[in-house]
Design an enzyme around this catalytic site. Structure first.
Site, PDB file in Angstrom:
ATOM      1  N   SER A  22     -12.653  27.685 -84.723  1.00 20.34           N
ATOM      2  CA  SER A  22     -12.283  26.592 -83.821  1.00 20.34           C
ATOM      3  C   SER A  22     -10.832  26.160 -84.006  1.00 20.34           C
ATOM      4  O   SER A  22     -10.163  25.780 -83.042  1.00 20.34           O
ATOM      5  CB  SER A  22     -13.221  25.403 -84.027  1.00 20.34           C
ATOM      6  OG  SER A  22     -13.121  24.905 -85.353  1.00 20.34           O
ATOM      7  N   ASP A  50     -13.505  21.693 -90.199  1.00 19.93           N
ATOM      8  CA  ASP A  50     -13.002  22.558 -91.250  1.00 19.93           C
ATOM      9  C   ASP A  50     -12.008  23.561 -90.673  1.00 19.93           C
ATOM     10  O   ASP A  50     -11.865  23.696 -89.454  1.00 19.93           O
ATOM     11  CB  ASP A  50     -14.149  23.287 -91.956  1.00 19.93           C
ATOM     12  CG  ASP A  50     -14.898  24.224 -91.017  1.00 19.93           C
ATOM     13  OD1 ASP A  50     -14.646  24.163 -89.796  1.00 19.93           O
ATOM     14  OD2 ASP A  50     -15.735  24.995 -91.486  1.00 19.93           O
ATOM     15  N   ASP A  85     -11.212  27.562 -90.884  1.00 21.48           N
ATOM     16  CA  ASP A  85     -11.609  28.899 -91.316  1.00 21.48           C
ATOM     17  C   ASP A  85     -10.350  29.713 -91.560  1.00 21.48           C
ATOM     18  O   ASP A  85      -9.521  29.886 -90.658  1.00 21.48           O
ATOM     19  CB  ASP A  85     -12.473  29.574 -90.247  1.00 21.48           C
ATOM     20  CG  ASP A  85     -13.762  28.812 -89.990  1.00 21.48           C
ATOM     21  OD1 ASP A  85     -14.483  28.550 -90.966  1.00 21.48           O
ATOM     22  OD2 ASP A  85     -14.038  28.474 -88.823  1.00 21.48           O
ATOM     23  N   ASP A 134     -12.727  26.936 -95.524  1.00 25.21           N
ATOM     24  CA  ASP A 134     -13.520  28.125 -95.832  1.00 25.21           C
ATOM     25  C   ASP A 134     -12.539  29.278 -96.005  1.00 25.21           C
ATOM     26  O   ASP A 134     -11.843  29.654 -95.056  1.00 25.21           O
ATOM     27  CB  ASP A 134     -14.509  28.447 -94.712  1.00 25.21           C
ATOM     28  CG  ASP A 134     -15.607  27.411 -94.601  1.00 25.21           C
ATOM     29  OD1 ASP A 134     -15.856  26.721 -95.599  1.00 25.21           O
ATOM     30  OD2 ASP A 134     -16.205  27.296 -93.522  1.00 25.21           O
ATOM     31  N   LYS A 145     -18.939  23.193 -76.054  1.00 26.56           N
ATOM     32  CA  LYS A 145     -19.413  23.122 -77.433  1.00 26.56           C
ATOM     33  C   LYS A 145     -20.091  21.783 -77.713  1.00 26.56           C
ATOM     34  O   LYS A 145     -21.150  21.729 -78.353  1.00 26.56           O
ATOM     35  CB  LYS A 145     -18.261  23.355 -78.411  1.00 26.56           C
ATOM     36  CG  LYS A 145     -17.744  24.791 -78.432  1.00 26.56           C
ATOM     37  CD  LYS A 145     -16.637  24.983 -79.452  1.00 26.56           C
ATOM     38  CE  LYS A 145     -17.143  24.834 -80.862  1.00 26.56           C
ATOM     39  NZ  LYS A 145     -16.124  25.195 -81.877  1.00 26.56           N
ATOM     40  N   TYR A 179     -26.990  24.911 -80.191  1.00 27.65           N
ATOM     41  CA  TYR A 179     -25.799  25.471 -80.842  1.00 27.65           C
ATOM     42  C   TYR A 179     -26.182  25.840 -82.267  1.00 27.65           C
ATOM     43  O   TYR A 179     -26.082  25.034 -83.181  1.00 27.65           O
ATOM     44  CB  TYR A 179     -24.677  24.428 -80.831  1.00 27.65           C
ATOM     45  CG  TYR A 179     -23.309  24.912 -81.284  1.00 27.65           C
ATOM     46  CD1 TYR A 179     -22.270  25.039 -80.373  1.00 27.65           C
ATOM     47  CD2 TYR A 179     -23.045  25.222 -82.606  1.00 27.65           C
ATOM     48  CE1 TYR A 179     -21.001  25.460 -80.773  1.00 27.65           C
ATOM     49  CE2 TYR A 179     -21.802  25.652 -83.023  1.00 27.65           C
ATOM     50  CZ  TYR A 179     -20.778  25.765 -82.102  1.00 27.65           C
ATOM     51  OH  TYR A 179     -19.539  26.190 -82.506  1.00 27.65           O
TER      52      TYR A 179
END
Length: 698
Positions: free
Chosen positions: A92, A103, A105, A157, A218, A227
């Site tokens: 995202s 978060d 990624d 992450d 989303k 989702y």
């Protein structure tokens, strides 16, 4: 078709329309953006700058790590400093649709001499030494190995991939398929997230419209509880690909029009026709690429959405018949709402109405995973959650069952228990009252539980049939219990699994999130038309709602809805880190990386448990009597506040028949008989004296 003709449109087919947006569509788009801002979906400039600073620090730490490994391998200092190392973002954040508190990624790409063991050793220690880093967890044996942590309170992450290159230049482009040569499967999976995200952005004609539309879709999918890749619905990458495909079909459309056309197109889509952003390409690796003409498993995918980067995979192979039906129903509902919005008779906030999952069905399966330690509970509950879709698939084969609808998230609880009986009750959903005691108080212990729900839709009875019906779900539930208990890390002394059914009136209050539970609906007497249920007191005039009885300004209702949705989103955001940790602990399925179809690929060693005489382990568990049963959730259904299914405490459970749900603890109650249809679970005692436990419907 000539190359020039192919370049005239985006994707694998010509565009439906290249018309410019109308003034009305631009106004509707402005309204959509304002609604998303009111709901807090955009982060502030200050937080955006903070993320950039954090990524800069991470990049510097990673380069320091690569330099240390290079020196340890005997490289000259000059070569070690030039070895490089680079961090890529994906998911995202890379797509530009992240919100406040989301978060990041990230993928760390290193030269060939840096190994994964170095990353989870030295890099982990470098992060651990930083004062800005908290909640540091490394999961090296996951399907996609990952390090989870917070850096200056921003969740990160961190993935790793080592390329067959002597150094990593700062201008490295991961789109080159040749970079995948000689890499193992874990490195390819780690790279896939970033490659898929970048390819989606390359294939979208209008990135600004795409980002606004994707934010909307989303949020809608999360609010409507569809989702979740792990539960058999679409994950983040699948939703991004769908929105990108609609953008290709309407390359000049405004975001509001994209959203409206998205729902109508997806509702009418001819599944299992795949959704593709570009033609599937071959590459340099001897790896499997999605192809239903060659692979029967690919042909069986219900709603295939194919990732655009090589090697192309199906991002939605976990979709079941039930989740496909639910998703299609939601597409239809949203399409009707979007049509109203486009003509000015509706508002965008109506699109984000919370799912009615817990009032939609009369019967539910409740799956409770429990453990006595927080860390083991993360892994155990993640394991159970990842296998729930297998239970759904088995339930879909049961006669008279029309739908098995899993809810997309679990409900986590921690309680203090004082004895084994109270612990058994808590493991079955009857939580003791809160105690104002320290966690390590003498004579008490903590029990961690994660509860999941599956809604059961029963087929309508044939009006021309007088034969009794029964719903036998013994074998699906028992095989599921055997499957999760066969996990190689399962500890029978510390972990528990309970599967029990309940009526909607027995659902605990926590699932309604502060909303008023739906009132029970009473059937008409037999002499009346039984096809139409009536309220308990049909003679009493229905009380008008607040919005109906008090004159309000035209914007009041919308503003109230926006405030309510925003509060619910903030509450969900506060709970999400726990859920994400559970997902990571159970397999770390990252954006752009479809879930494994084989449980062993995710690190779950499911033992076969074959018997010498050829019987399988599931048959052994059915006959050995080691699995015990309870009906705790069905007790005291007449009064919601006092129902054990609500987590309320009451009198000790009476000694009686073992009945109802599967569990790892002995908990017994007297059976209750439902007049409509009887659910039968594994090991249920003989209830009618003829060897059958099914109770006929009247």
């Amino acid at each position: 078709m000539s190359q020039q003709q192919q370049q005239q449109y985006w994707g694998v087919t010509p565009s439906i329309s290249t018309a410019e947006p109308t003034q009305k569509e631009l106004e509707v788009t402005d309204q959509l953006v304002q609604t998303l801002k009111d709901l807090g979906l955009f982060e502030s400039e200050e937080e955006s700058r903070k993320r950039e600073v954090v990524l800069g620090k991470l990049n510097a730490i990673f380069k320091e790590f690569v330099t240390k490994v290079a020196l340890r391998h005997g490289l000259p200092e000059s070569m070690a400093e030039d070895a490089g190392g680079k961090i890529f973002t994906f998911g995202s954040y890379r797509l530009g649709v992240h919100g406040a508190g989301s978060d990041i990624d990230t993928l760390c790409v290193a030269p060939s001499f840096v190994k994964r063991e170095d990353f989870f050793g030295e890099m982990y220690e470098l992060l651990k030494a930083r004062p800005e880093v908290t909640d540091l967890t490394a999961i090296a044996d996951a399907y996609v190995p990952v390090i989870n942590f917070e850096f200056s309170k921003i969740p990160i992450d961190l993935l790793f991939a080592g390329l067959e290159l002597p150094s990593i230049p700062d201008d490295l482009d991961l789109a080159d398929n040749n970079l995948l040569k000689k890499l193992d499967e874990r490195d390819v999976r780690s790279l896939n997230g970033s490659r898929v995200t970048d390819e989606i952005l390359r294939l979208v004609p209008n990135i600004d419209a795409f980002r606004i539309a994707l934010r909307c879709i989303k949020l809608w999918a999360k609010r409507r509880a569809i989702y979740s890749n792990v539960m058999g619905f679409f994950g983040g990458v699948a939703w991004a690909i769908l929105v990108a495909r609609v953008c290709q079909l309407y390359p000049n459309a405004a975001a509001g029009a994209i959203v409206s056309k998205f729902f109508r197109i997806m509702h009418k889509w001819s599944w299992p026709q795949p959704v593709l952003l570009k033609h599937i390409e071959e590459g340099p690796l001897a790896v499997r690429v999605w192809n239903p003409k060659i692979y029967p498993q690919d042909k069986g995918h219900k709603m295939p959405i194919i990732t655009p980067a090589y090697p192309s995979m199906c991002a939605t192979h976990n979709v079941t018949d039930s989740t496909r039906t639910v998703t299609t129903q939601e597409f239809e509902r949203a399409a009707d709402l979007a049509d109203r919005i486009m003509v000015g008779s509706g508002s965008w906030i109506e699109l984000f109405t919370k799912s009615d999952f817990f009032s939609r069905y009369k019967f539910y399966l409740q799956v409770i995973a429990s453990s006595d330690h927080a860390e083991s509970q993360l892994r155990w509950s993640g394991m159970v959650e990842s296998r729930l879709r297998q239970l759904v698939k088995q339930l879909e084969l049961v006669p008279h069952l029309d739908l098995a609808h899993p809810y997309i998230k679990g409900f986590n609880n921690v309680c203090q228990v004082i004895d084994d009986e109270e612990k058994s009750r808590a493991a079955h959903g009857q939580f003791p009252p809160p105690r104002d005691l320290p966690p390590d108080a003498e004579g008490t212990s903590s029990l961690y539980t994660s509860t999941f729900y599956i809604g059961l839709s029963i087929k309508a009875k044939d009006p021309n049939s007088t034969a009794p019906r029964s719903l036998d779900i013994r074998y699906p539930t028992q095989d599921f219990v055997h499957m999760v208990r066969a996990w190689d890390k399962f500890d029978e002394q510390k972990m528990g699994i309970v599967v029990q059914y309940m009526k909607s009136v027995a659902l605990p209050a926590e699932v309604f999130d502060g909303d008023e539970p739906p009132k029970p609906i009473k059937k008409r007497p037999k002499s009346r038309n039984r096809g139409t249920p009536v309220e308990e007191n049909p003679t009493k005039k229905r009380r008008a709602s607040f919005a109906e009885s008090v004159p309000l300004g035209p914007g009041y209702r919308v503003e109230s809805q926006v405030e309510r949705v925003r509060e619910e989103l903030n509450k969900e955001a506060a709970e999400s880190p726990m859920l994400k940790m559970a997902h990571s602990a159970s397999g770390a399925f990252m954006p752009g990386t479809p879930l494994p179809e084989d449980p062993k690929e995710a690190g779950f060693d499911i033992a076969a448990g074959n018997k010498p005489n050829g019987e399988d382990a599931a048959s052994e568990s059915r006959s050995s009597g080691t699995v015990q049963y309870s009906d705790v959730a069905q007790g005291n259904q007449g009064s919601r506040p006092g129902s054990p299914g609500n987590g309320a405490t009451g009198s000790p459970i009476p000694q009686g028949q073992q009945y109802g749900g599967i569990s790892g603890a002995s908990c017994v109650v007297s059976p209750k008989v439902f007049p409509e249809i009887k659910l039968r679970l594994a090991g249920q005692p003989n209830a009618n004296g003829n060897g059958s436990t099914a109770v006929p419907t009247p």
